[in-house]
Write a protein that holds these residues in place. Structure first.
Motif, mmCIF file in Angstrom:
data_model
loop_
_atom_site.group_PDB
_atom_site.id
_atom_site.type_symbol
_atom_site.label_atom_id
_atom_site.label_comp_id
_atom_site.label_asym_id
_atom_site.label_seq_id
_atom_site.Cartn_x
_atom_site.Cartn_y
_atom_site.Cartn_z
ATOM 1 N N UNK A 124 89.999 -91.318 -3.922
ATOM 2 C CA UNK A 124 89.520 -90.937 -2.639
ATOM 3 C C UNK A 124 88.497 -89.827 -2.680
ATOM 4 N N UNK A 125 88.692 -89.064 -3.610
ATOM 5 C CA UNK A 125 87.843 -87.919 -3.410
ATOM 6 C C UNK A 125 86.813 -87.771 -4.461
ATOM 7 N N UNK A 126 86.558 -88.958 -5.418
ATOM 8 C CA UNK A 126 85.890 -88.923 -6.658
ATOM 9 C C UNK A 126 84.368 -88.930 -6.030
ATOM 10 N N UNK A 127 83.999 -89.852 -5.141
ATOM 11 C CA UNK A 127 82.472 -89.976 -4.821
ATOM 12 C C UNK A 127 82.079 -88.667 -4.046
ATOM 13 N N UNK A 128 82.697 -87.918 -3.310
ATOM 14 C CA UNK A 128 82.291 -86.757 -2.661
ATOM 15 C C UNK A 128 82.361 -85.615 -3.702
ATOM 16 N N UNK A 129 82.962 -85.713 -4.779
ATOM 17 C CA UNK A 129 83.106 -84.680 -5.750
ATOM 18 C C UNK A 129 81.804 -84.755 -6.680
ATOM 19 N N UNK A 130 81.594 -86.076 -6.878
ATOM 20 C CA UNK A 130 80.157 -86.403 -7.793
ATOM 21 C C UNK A 130 78.968 -85.689 -6.911
ATOM 22 N N UNK A 131 79.050 -86.185 -5.546
ATOM 23 C CA UNK A 131 77.869 -85.744 -5.006
ATOM 24 C C UNK A 131 77.760 -84.334 -4.716
ATOM 25 N N UNK A 132 78.877 -83.544 -4.568
ATOM 26 C CA UNK A 132 78.688 -82.124 -4.575
ATOM 27 C C UNK A 132 78.149 -81.549 -5.969
ATOM 28 N N UNK A 133 78.522 -82.249 -6.942
ATOM 29 C CA UNK A 133 78.243 -81.766 -8.291
ATOM 30 C C UNK A 133 76.538 -82.229 -8.507
ATOM 31 N N UNK A 134 76.057 -83.072 -7.845
ATOM 32 C CA UNK A 134 74.722 -83.289 -7.937
ATOM 33 C C UNK A 134 73.894 -82.459 -7.175
ATOM 34 N N UNK A 135 74.417 -81.587 -6.007
ATOM 35 C CA UNK A 135 73.703 -80.624 -5.421
ATOM 36 C C UNK A 135 73.249 -79.268 -6.387
ATOM 37 N N UNK A 136 72.088 -78.889 -6.697
ATOM 38 C CA UNK A 136 71.714 -77.789 -7.450
ATOM 39 C C UNK A 136 72.525 -76.537 -7.011
ATOM 40 N N UNK A 137 73.100 -75.859 -7.781
ATOM 41 C CA UNK A 137 73.906 -74.593 -7.166
ATOM 42 C C UNK A 137 73.008 -73.605 -6.330
ATOM 43 N N UNK A 138 71.808 -73.629 -7.129
ATOM 44 C CA UNK A 138 70.955 -72.400 -6.649
ATOM 45 C C UNK A 138 70.531 -72.826 -5.020
ATOM 46 N N UNK A 140 86.098 -82.418 -12.610
ATOM 47 C CA UNK A 140 85.895 -83.674 -12.850
ATOM 48 C C UNK A 140 86.312 -84.086 -14.354
ATOM 49 N N UNK A 141 86.017 -83.159 -15.194
ATOM 50 C CA UNK A 141 86.193 -83.524 -16.750
ATOM 51 C C UNK A 141 87.703 -83.836 -16.975
ATOM 52 N N UNK A 142 88.306 -82.749 -16.390
ATOM 53 C CA UNK A 142 89.750 -82.678 -16.404
ATOM 54 C C UNK A 142 90.509 -83.841 -15.776
ATOM 55 N N UNK A 143 89.977 -84.252 -14.627
ATOM 56 C CA UNK A 143 90.716 -85.430 -14.064
ATOM 57 C C UNK A 143 90.332 -86.660 -14.870
ATOM 58 N N UNK A 144 88.953 -86.875 -15.165
ATOM 59 C CA UNK A 144 88.881 -88.106 -16.091
ATOM 60 C C UNK A 144 89.506 -88.055 -17.304
ATOM 61 N N UNK A 145 89.500 -87.132 -17.970
ATOM 62 C CA UNK A 145 90.531 -87.113 -19.134
ATOM 63 C C UNK A 145 91.668 -87.278 -18.909
ATOM 64 N N UNK A 146 92.369 -86.699 -18.249
ATOM 65 C CA UNK A 146 93.946 -86.969 -17.885
ATOM 66 C C UNK A 146 93.924 -88.409 -17.670
ATOM 67 N N UNK A 147 92.984 -88.890 -16.517
ATOM 68 C CA UNK A 147 93.124 -90.604 -16.278
ATOM 69 C C UNK A 147 93.083 -91.394 -17.362
#
Lengths: 255, 266
Positions: B96-110, B141-148
């Motif tokens: 459910x949250x994967x899409x939004x998480x990836x979207x957030x990750x794509x926003x440049x932090x600056x 994201x990597x912890x979730x992917x790895x654990x999954x």
């Protein structure tokens, strides 16, 4: 009381089909299949490739669920710990981040520590793992990994183990050792062993009953008892006769 | 002894390249092919570094920037990994949250820094929050992917053995995710250093830190000092990466290909 005549598991009218996957023939693999196995027995399940041997193992081990019918275990064997399924990939069984010794000591950790240590030492010795006890399993050989997987499962003293082509992954010397260990488990602790194999020698050396499966839906083509003394080898009286009987039954199954 | 010789021999090519670069730098400045205002000599920079260590507070700048990077990483690790592992365990929730998480990750932090200034205010907290933010997402994201991706048979065995949800996560899923986590940590270190230095440099929060000093010295045309700060910043990056490599080797000592992966990406 002699409990060895009790039934360990009873399959009653079991049906199972794999779902499609582009398979043209989607008739069920199992349709109303019946089989019983005695407690403390060593049963070999044989048959040609694709005859549904592994599916049967997974149905027994609870990795697959039948669509109808029942797989009923005797009460003492009913917990999933007590009818554990292992296939030929030992990596699925052990935890790679634990040493060989830790792997064997992990499952029975609820018991007293000194009790565990003695038991773990015994298993390490029986499976010739003592010299590599402190190594990490992925740094050991394939044969050692296989022995570790079985030793880990036996560490919690299951009442039944289901070995799916497990012995085939072992080299000849290791296989003899594991066969001897399995026979000892059955003789001393009344462990029920279900051996799924395509290898005649494994069945002849270990099993006291051989069930040959075939056709679709699967049925029992032959049910042969092997009554030979242990330890067995090619020179054991009656070995050749039993071998011939099995070969004949298997040949009939293939044709 | 032989082992020491062996490891020295392996390092010969790398050491040769460093020596060649240094020689080229020296040659370019000695022949005055490049003006000293653009590139001072290695000797000038070297002696400036030594001077700045004693008088210019170079080590303090290093400590300030290094401290900010480490604080951001600690926050990212402590928050990101447990949440990620939890998502790896609750796969439905993660889907459910994967899409939004990836979207957030794509926003440049600056981009978020001006916002952080409003929400958190000018200061250490906003620098560290900014640097922690992308690292936290990467680690999560990597912890979730790895654990999954955990071997289902192993998880099933854990359940059959009666492990609690907590033990399933700590004894099985964590280790299944660990190779993913260490590579995420490596990426995080670079992110955190870049962000901390960039924020120090351009946004001018706090009057110290390596980024701020690089900017200040460059503005004052104090070129050897500028180079000194850059070299120290680079060394901080190298040092942090080395630490991650050592940590990875230690944490993944049970995984045969660790050495190779460490060497490849390190």
């Amino acid at each position: 009381m002699n409990t060895s005549s009790d039934i360990a598991v009873q399959l009653c009218g079991v049906s199972f089909a794999y779902n499609g996957d582009g398979d043209i023939d989607d008739s069920p693999l199992y349709d109303g299949f019946d089989l019983e196995m005695q407690r403390g027995s060593i049963t070999a399940i044989m048959g040609a490739s694709g005859s549904g041997k592994s599916t049967l193992g997974k149905l027994l081990g609870g990795e697959l669920a039948s669509s109808s019918g029942t797989v009923s275990w005797a009460r003492e064997l009913a917990p999933e710990l007590d009818h554990f399924y292992i296939d030929q990939d030992p990596k699925k069984v052990f935890f790679p981040q634990q040493t060989v010794r830790e792997n064997i000591a992990y499952p029975p950790r609820k018991r007293k520590l000194n009790e565990i240590n003695g038991w773990v030492d015994k298993l390490l010795a029986e499976f010739r793992l003592t010299s590599i006890a402190s190594r990490y399993p992925l740094f050991t050989s394939g044969g050692q990994q296989s022995r570790l997987a079985l030793a880990r499962v036996l560490s919690w003293k299951p009442k039944c183990v289901i070995l799916d082509e497990y012995l085939s992954s072992l080299d000849v010397n290791t296989r003899e050792l594991v066969i001897a260990n399995l026979h000892r488990m059955a003789a001393q602790h009344g462990t029920t062993i279900i051996l799924i194999t395509h290898n005649l020698t494994e069945a002849l050396k270990l099993a006291d009953r051989c069930v040959i499966l075939g056709e679709k839906p699967v049925k029992i083509l032959a049910d042969i008892s092997i009554e030979l003394p242990h330890p067995r080898n090619e020179q054991t009286p009656g070995y050749e006769a039993a071998e011939d009987a099995l070969i004949n039954a298997l040949r009939h199954g293939i044709l | 002894m032989r082992c020491a010789m062996e490891s020295f021999r392996k390092r010969v090519p790398a050491l040769t390249i460093y020596a060649l670069l240094l020689a080229a730098w020296w040659l370019v400045t000695a022949k005055a092919w490049v003006e000293p205002i653009i590139l001072p000599s290695p000797k000038a920079v070297g002696s400036t570094i030594v001077q700045m260590i004693y008088k210019g507070g170079l080590l303090r700048d290093l400590a300030v920037t290094g401290g900010r990077v480490c604080a951001a990483l600690v926050i990212a690790v402590v928050v990101g990994i447990p949440i990620g592992l939890f998502f790896g365990y609750q796969k439905r929730l993660y889907e459910m949250v994967e899409g939004p998480l990836h979207a957030l990750r794509s926003v440049p932090a600056t981009c978020l820094f001006p916002l952080l200034l409003i929400v958190i205010g000018v200061g250490e907290k906003s620098i560290i929050t900014l640097a922690a933010y992308p690292c936290l997402l990467i680690l999560m994201v990597n912890s979730a992917t790895g654990a999954g991706l955990a071997e289902p048979s192993r998880v099933r065995q854990g359940k059959i053995l009666g492990l609690s949800s907590f033990r399933l996560v700590t004894d099985i899923l964590f280790f299944e995710a660990l190779p993913h986590i260490t590579s995420a940590l490596r990426t995080s270190v670079s992110y955190a250093l870049v962000l901390v230095v960039a924020v120090e440099m351009f946004i001018g929060v706090g009057q110290d830190g390596l980024g701020r000093k690089i900017f200040d010295y460059q503005s004052g045309f104090r070129i050897p000092e500028t180079y000194s700060e850059i070299i120290v910043t680079g060394s901080l990056g190298v040092g942090l990466n080395l630490m991650i490599t050592l940590l990875e080797r230690r944490l993944l000592r049970w995984l045969p290909q660790t050495m190779d992966t460490a060497r490849r990406s390190g």
